[in-house]
Design a protein around this motif. Structure first.
Motif, PDB file in Angstrom:
ATOM      1  N   MET A   1       1.004  -1.315   0.082  1.00 21.46           N
ATOM      2  CA  MET A   1       0.233   0.027   0.036  1.00 21.46           C
ATOM      3  C   MET A   1       0.869   1.219   0.055  1.00 21.46           C
ATOM      4  SD  MET A   1      -2.329   1.417   3.242  1.00 21.46           S
ATOM      5  CE  MET A   1      -1.373   0.652   4.434  1.00 21.46           C
ATOM      6  N   ARG A   2       0.604   2.148  -1.018  1.00 19.81           N
ATOM      7  CA  ARG A   2       1.421   3.349  -0.806  1.00 19.81           C
ATOM      8  C   ARG A   2       0.338   4.403  -0.460  1.00 19.81           C
ATOM      9  NH1 ARG A   2       3.524   6.767  -6.233  1.00 19.81           N
ATOM     10  NH2 ARG A   2       1.458   6.935  -6.648  1.00 19.81           N
ATOM     11  N   ILE A   3       1.322   5.430   0.205  1.00 17.49           N
ATOM     12  CA  ILE A   3       0.443   6.379   0.632  1.00 17.49           C
ATOM     13  C   ILE A   3       0.814   7.893   0.120  1.00 17.49           C
ATOM     14  CG2 ILE A   3      -0.124   7.967   2.811  1.00 17.49           C
ATOM     15  CD1 ILE A   3       0.311   5.176   4.578  1.00 17.49           C
ATOM     16  N   VAL A   4      -0.039   8.481  -0.457  1.00 15.51           N
ATOM     17  CA  VAL A   4       0.518   9.878  -1.116  1.00 15.51           C
ATOM     18  C   VAL A   4      -0.118  10.930  -0.324  1.00 15.51           C
ATOM     19  CG1 VAL A   4      -0.117  11.460  -3.152  1.00 15.51           C
ATOM     20  CG2 VAL A   4       0.110   8.816  -3.132  1.00 15.51           C
ATOM     21  N   ILE A   5       1.100  11.711   0.196  1.00 11.64           N
ATOM     22  CA  ILE A   5       1.091  13.114   1.193  1.00 11.64           C
ATOM     23  C   ILE A   5       0.587  14.172   0.192  1.00 11.64           C
ATOM     24  CG2 ILE A   5       1.920  14.284   2.992  1.00 11.64           C
ATOM     25  CD1 ILE A   5       1.711  11.048   3.554  1.00 11.64           C
TER      26      ILE A   5
END
Length: 109
Positions: A1-5
């Motif tokens: 899972m990637r999180i984009v800030i």
């Protein structure tokens, strides 16, 4: 899972999340720094990333798009130290909710 800030949040948050073992990237590192919110949302949809933002526009996108996922921070302006403390306190529950399949997670400090 990637999180984009999102741009409204500091890159130090992506660094903190990476130290927790997560794939977290700030929009500036994706070449999306001053791009419209819908461009950031589409990038996140493309690979199933979770967007982390304070912007209500993303909450509207999440409500309208069954594939999008958002952690919506409902906290006022604060120092980076306070932001990280807030995440230290809330992140285990946020992560559990993401893993549980929730698409729109609202976080109030």
């Amino acid at each position: 899972m990637r999180i984009v800030i999102d741009q409204q949040l500091p890159p130090v948050l992506a660094t903190w999340l990476r130290l927790q073992g997560l794939d977290a990237t700030h929009v500036r590192d994706l070449g999306l720094r001053d791009r419209p919110d819908h461009d950031i949302w589409r990038e996140a949809l493309r690979d199933g990333s979770v967007v982390l933002s304070r912007d209500a526009d993303f909450a509207n996108f999440a409500r309208q798009d069954a594939k999008g996922r958002l952690v919506w921070l409902r906290i006022g302006n604060c120092s980076n130290a306070i932001l990280i403390q807030t995440f230290e306190r809330h992140w285990p529950a946020i992560l559990a909710r993401i893993k549980g399949g929730e698409r729109l997670i609202e976080v109030r400090a």
